[in-house]
Design a protein around this motif. Structure first.
Motif, short mmCIF file in Angstrom:
data_model
loop_
_atom_site.label_atom_id
_atom_site.label_comp_id
_atom_site.label_asym_id
_atom_site.label_seq_id
_atom_site.Cartn_x
_atom_site.Cartn_y
_atom_site.Cartn_z
N VAL A 37 0.87 -1.18 0.00
CA VAL A 37 0.00 0.00 0.00
C VAL A 37 0.90 1.23 0.00
CG1 VAL A 37 -1.74 1.30 1.30
CG2 VAL A 37 -1.86 -1.19 1.22
N VAL A 40 -3.20 5.45 0.37
CA VAL A 40 -4.64 5.19 0.40
C VAL A 40 -5.32 6.16 1.37
CG1 VAL A 40 -6.43 3.55 1.13
CG2 VAL A 40 -4.53 2.77 -0.30
N LYS A 60 -6.12 -4.19 -0.95
CA LYS A 60 -7.35 -4.03 -0.15
C LYS A 60 -7.22 -4.71 1.21
CE LYS A 60 -10.19 -5.97 -3.01
NZ LYS A 60 -9.16 -6.47 -3.96
N THR A 63 -4.82 -3.03 3.50
CA THR A 63 -5.43 -1.80 4.01
C THR A 63 -6.38 -2.11 5.17
OG1 THR A 63 -5.28 -0.65 1.89
CG2 THR A 63 -6.96 0.13 3.42
N PRO A 73 0.98 0.38 10.05
CA PRO A 73 1.33 1.05 8.80
C PRO A 73 2.76 1.59 8.81
CG PRO A 73 -0.74 1.90 9.69
CD PRO A 73 -0.12 1.08 10.76
#
Length: 259
Positions: A37, A40, A60, A63, A73
């Motif tokens: 990712v 986003v 996806k 996330t 993250p």
């Protein structure tokens, strides 16, 4: 409300040589890191249902796992009703109900025992737990199998139990990773009706799916991720307006535009 800004996650690639040719061609592979990712951002208001779309491998699930605090993250922020859940993950877990695509049930426990276990982990009182399980069993049509061992459950039974387990503590936000995958028509309808009920209660719901008809039927908002980046974030009406009203055409238009 849940708000996500600039979310990113990179993973170390232990041996680049072992990657497939397709993986080696992915622009997110940079040196020894794969940036699953990269950037986003989206938000979901009270009483809204947001459909999270994207091709396989788009980022996806990564996330959603970051939103659930299952993984940390690399960059970005996530807040629920003004609370920074990355700074306070224990608080976050009380606020979030998360259905993973891979988390299994404890097979030797009954459906009821699986739900009770997670309710107690969240500090739900015994009296409230009993009442809440009965309510969820009504809503998800679970009474016929609730007291059977879950090792004998069908796919639909497992999914309904997993959803009940995810919301037993009445979370402020519900996150569902492909909740209807593998379900028959009746079980799918039960799950979709349950999402509608969450919406009427004012609970923000984020769910990922490959079934565009479900998005058309349920969602207020659509977010599309491709190659780890948000390439569309807006209302369902705006999303359908990208084409002649066809969900499939709008999706393809979004993905092609991001290339």
């Amino acid at each position: 409300m849940i708000e996500i800004k600039g979310l990113a996650k990179k993973f170390v690639v232990e041996n680049v040589k072992k990657l497939s040719e397709q993986e080696k061609q992915d622009p997110r592979l940079k040196g020894r890191f794969f940036h699953s990712v990269e950037d986003v951002s989206f938000h979901c208001e009270q009483g809204q249902v947001l459909g999270l779309l994207g091709p396989n491998g788009a980022g996806k699930t990564t996330t959603l796992r970051m939103l659930s605090t299952a993984i940390k993250p690399t960059a970005g922020s996530v807040s629920i009703n003004g609370v920074d859940i990355l700074a306070e993950p224990l608080v976050a877990r009380r606020k979030i109900g998360f259905l993973s695509g891979s988390t299994g049930l404890y097979g030797r426990l009954t459906g009821r025992e699986n739900i009770e276990y997670f309710g107690r982990l969240h500090g739900v009182s015994e009296a409230e737990l009993k009442q809440r399980i009965n309510e969820l069993a009504d809503l998800l049509d679970m009474h016929s199998f609730l007291d059977r061992r879950s090792e004998s459950f069908s796919t639909g039974m497992k999914q309904k139990t997993s959803i009940a387990r995810a919301v037993i503590h009445q979370p402020e936000v519900v996150i569902l990773d492909e909740p209807t995958t593998g379900l028959d028509i009746m079980a799918t309808q039960t799950v979709l009706d349950f999402i509608r009920r969450l919406k009427t209660q004012g609970t923000p719901v984020i769910f990922s799916t490959h079934h565009l008809d479900e998005v058309d039927e349920l969602c207020d908002k659509v977010t599309v991720i491709d190659k780890g980046r948000t390439c569309f974030d807006g209302s369902l009406l705006d999303f359908k307006g990208l084409s002649s009203g066809s969900m499939h055409e709008s999706f393809l238009t979004t993905i092609k535009g991001a290339e």
